[in-house]
Design a protein around this motif. Structure first.
Motif, short mmCIF file in Angstrom:
data_model
loop_
_atom_site.label_atom_id
_atom_site.label_comp_id
_atom_site.label_asym_id
_atom_site.label_seq_id
_atom_site.Cartn_x
_atom_site.Cartn_y
_atom_site.Cartn_z
N GLU A 34 0.98 -1.30 -0.23
CA GLU A 34 -0.23 0.30 0.28
C GLU A 34 0.95 1.35 -0.43
OE1 GLU A 34 -3.18 -0.18 -0.84
OE2 GLU A 34 -2.95 -2.58 -0.71
N LEU A 35 1.80 1.28 0.73
CA LEU A 35 2.85 2.41 0.67
C LEU A 35 3.66 2.61 0.02
CD1 LEU A 35 2.51 2.33 4.79
CD2 LEU A 35 1.35 3.99 2.48
N ARG A 36 4.42 1.39 -0.40
CA ARG A 36 5.59 1.84 -1.27
C ARG A 36 5.01 1.26 -3.57
NH1 ARG A 36 10.09 -1.08 2.51
NH2 ARG A 36 9.75 0.33 3.98
N ASN A 37 4.33 0.26 -3.04
CA ASN A 37 3.59 0.14 -4.25
C ASN A 37 4.12 -0.82 -4.76
OD1 ASN A 37 1.33 2.29 -4.38
ND2 ASN A 37 2.84 3.54 -4.51
N ILE A 38 5.05 -2.08 -4.19
CA ILE A 38 5.48 -2.63 -4.52
C ILE A 38 4.62 -3.79 -5.29
CG2 ILE A 38 6.96 -5.13 -4.74
CD1 ILE A 38 7.88 -3.30 -1.88
N LYS A 39 4.79 -4.65 -6.21
CA LYS A 39 4.01 -5.25 -7.11
C LYS A 39 3.72 -6.65 -6.84
CE LYS A 39 5.19 -4.10 -11.55
NZ LYS A 39 5.67 -5.20 -13.01
N SER A 40 2.19 -7.11 -6.04
CA SER A 40 1.95 -7.86 -5.45
C SER A 40 2.23 -9.51 -5.91
CB SER A 40 0.05 -8.15 -5.86
OG SER A 40 0.19 -8.73 -7.09
N SER A 41 2.93 -9.51 -7.33
CA SER A 41 3.90 -10.68 -7.79
C SER A 41 5.23 -10.73 -7.03
CB SER A 41 3.74 -11.15 -9.09
OG SER A 41 4.75 -9.68 -9.66
N ILE A 42 6.05 -9.86 -6.62
CA ILE A 42 7.06 -10.17 -5.73
C ILE A 42 6.68 -9.77 -3.91
CG2 ILE A 42 9.10 -8.39 -5.27
CD1 ILE A 42 8.62 -7.29 -8.27
N ALA A 43 5.39 -8.68 -3.66
CA ALA A 43 5.75 -8.90 -2.50
C ALA A 43 5.07 -10.03 -1.49
CB ALA A 43 4.71 -7.23 -1.93
N LEU A 44 4.21 -10.47 -2.35
CA LEU A 44 3.38 -11.45 -1.84
C LEU A 44 3.57 -12.76 -1.33
CD1 LEU A 44 -0.28 -11.19 -4.22
CD2 LEU A 44 0.39 -11.18 -1.02
N PRO A 45 4.88 -12.98 -2.37
CA PRO A 45 5.85 -14.93 -2.02
C PRO A 45 6.67 -14.33 -1.11
CG PRO A 45 5.55 -14.47 -4.74
CD PRO A 45 4.76 -13.18 -3.94
N TYR A 46 7.82 -12.95 -1.32
CA TYR A 46 8.62 -12.36 0.08
C TYR A 46 7.30 -12.63 1.31
CZ TYR A 46 11.19 -9.48 3.50
OH TYR A 46 12.06 -9.77 4.04
N TRP A 47 6.23 -12.04 1.69
CA TRP A 47 5.71 -11.94 3.16
C TRP A 47 5.28 -13.47 3.17
CZ3 TRP A 47 7.38 -8.60 6.41
CH2 TRP A 47 8.14 -7.15 5.71
N MET A 48 4.77 -14.31 2.21
CA MET A 48 4.47 -15.76 2.30
C MET A 48 5.42 -16.62 2.60
SD MET A 48 0.90 -15.56 2.72
CE MET A 48 0.75 -13.74 2.41
N GLY A 49 6.44 -16.29 2.50
CA GLY A 49 7.61 -17.30 2.74
C GLY A 49 7.73 -16.41 4.58
N ARG A 50 7.19 -15.86 4.31
CA ARG A 50 8.02 -15.63 6.15
C ARG A 50 6.84 -15.50 7.46
NH1 ARG A 50 10.80 -9.93 6.65
NH2 ARG A 50 10.74 -10.66 8.64
N LEU A 51 5.74 -15.54 6.55
CA LEU A 51 5.06 -16.07 7.88
C LEU A 51 4.39 -17.45 7.05
CD1 LEU A 51 1.87 -13.47 5.99
CD2 LEU A 51 2.50 -13.62 8.65
N ARG A 52 3.76 -18.17 8.84
CA ARG A 52 3.28 -19.21 8.95
C ARG A 52 1.81 -19.94 9.67
NH1 ARG A 52 7.74 -19.07 6.88
NH2 ARG A 52 9.97 -19.60 8.40
#
Length: 322
Positions: free
Chosen positions: A304-322
């Motif tokens: 929302e703030l840095r407007n990073i593409k979801s195709s990049i942001a989602l895999p990164y954060w999903m890899g850290r969430l359990r």
């Protein structure tokens, strides 16, 4: 904290001459948040205070109540786009902030739905917050203050008036839970599968926002003449719906944290997913669940703030969430 506790904090700062230049007030902009902002305005502007508070009867108090006090500026989203644009900050807020008080006392700027400041407006306001004028107070009212720029948040004192929890709307709430119930980090394939499901959910949200905005435009007959208004309204609706996803994600990890720390049988936000949550809590500690809450905030900042593409942001954060 309740509104009285928050008010006493502000009152002590005022009485000791240690008022900050800005508060973020977490509360309903059409409810307790707005009422609290008015109460603070009374405190600073009342001519004849009584018992540590405003009298409610002098001309300044009456003008604050009626919304016509000369030293109170009220800003809220434009009616069609539901955003606060940079032109509002540049043309209204900044000139107001550098101008002296009409009555020689405090000036107060109340920004309702402050999370609706678009990126350019947020950056313009930031400059004003960095160099505040003397006896000028900004009150940023929002029920989702985490959506504000971190740089704005860091320059304001926080007052949380929220007294209850509102469940995210359906079907977003349940769909988010179904995705997280299947989430796993045992392989890159499972991580990307979760990211793909969330990307599909966000894509559906975008289409829903486009349709709703188009329906509103057709009803009000402005689409053909004001395409920018239609786009702004679509963006605002989409942001609101995405926020519901983030809130549902936080509820999910709050439930895991409760089960991991207090055991089975505790009240849950996702009661219908109790079996899945309790199973997750067997392998995810309360500390890790709490960390996941912070990770969701990281996802929000990227999306929302840095407007990073979801195709990049989602895999990164999903890899850290359990």
């Amino acid at each position: 904290m309740n509104s009285d506790e928050a008010y006493n904090i502000v009152r002590r700062c005022f009485e000791t001459g240690r008022m900050p230049h800005a508060y973020i007030i977490k509360g309903a902009p059409r409810g307790e948040g707005e009422s609290f902002a008015k109460r603070v305005s009374w405190l600073l502007l009342c001519r004849t205070p009584e018992n540590g508070g405003a009298c409610g009867k002098c001309q300044d108090c009456l003008n604050v109540e009626a919304g016509r006090h000369m030293d109170v500026l009220r800003i809220e989203p434009e009616s069609k786009s539901r955003q606060i644009s940079v032109s509002v900050i540049n043309d209204i807020v900044i000139p107001w902030s550098i101008r002296g008080s009409f009555l020689g006392g405090w000036k107060i700027c109340i920004i309702l739905f402050a999370d609706r400041l678009n990126d350019n407006a947020s950056n313009a306001l930031l400059k004003t917050l960095e160099e505040p004028a003397e006896r000028t107070l900004f009150l940023l009212v929002s029920d989702t203050p985490e959506m504000l720029l971190p740089t704005i948040i860091s320059r304001c004192q926080k007052l949380d008036l929220s007294t209850g929890h509102r469940l995210p709307p359906e079907p977003i709430r349940s769909e988010t839970a179904r995705i997280l119930a299947r989430h796993g980090t045992s392989s890159e394939l499972s991580i990307f599968a979760t990211a793909g499901r969330f990307e599909e959910l966000f894509g559906g949200i975008e289409k829903q926002a486009e349709k709703q905005a188009a329906d509103e435009a057709a009803a009000e007959k402005y689409a053909a003449s004001d395409d920018s208004r239609l786009k702004a309204r679509t963006a605002s609706l989409s942001k609101e719906l995405r926020q519901a996803v983030y809130e549902a994600m936080k509820d999910w990890y709050r439930d895991i944290m409760i089960c991991a720390s207090a055991g089975r049988g505790q009240p849950l936000f996702f009661e219908e997913f109790r079996r899945e949550i309790e199973k997750k809590a067997e392998t995810v500690s309360a500390e890790k669940a709490a960390e996941c809450l912070d990770l969701v905030d990281g996802l929000i900042r990227h999306m929302e703030l840095r407007n990073i593409k979801s195709s990049i942001a989602l895999p990164y954060w999903m890899g850290r969430l359990r």
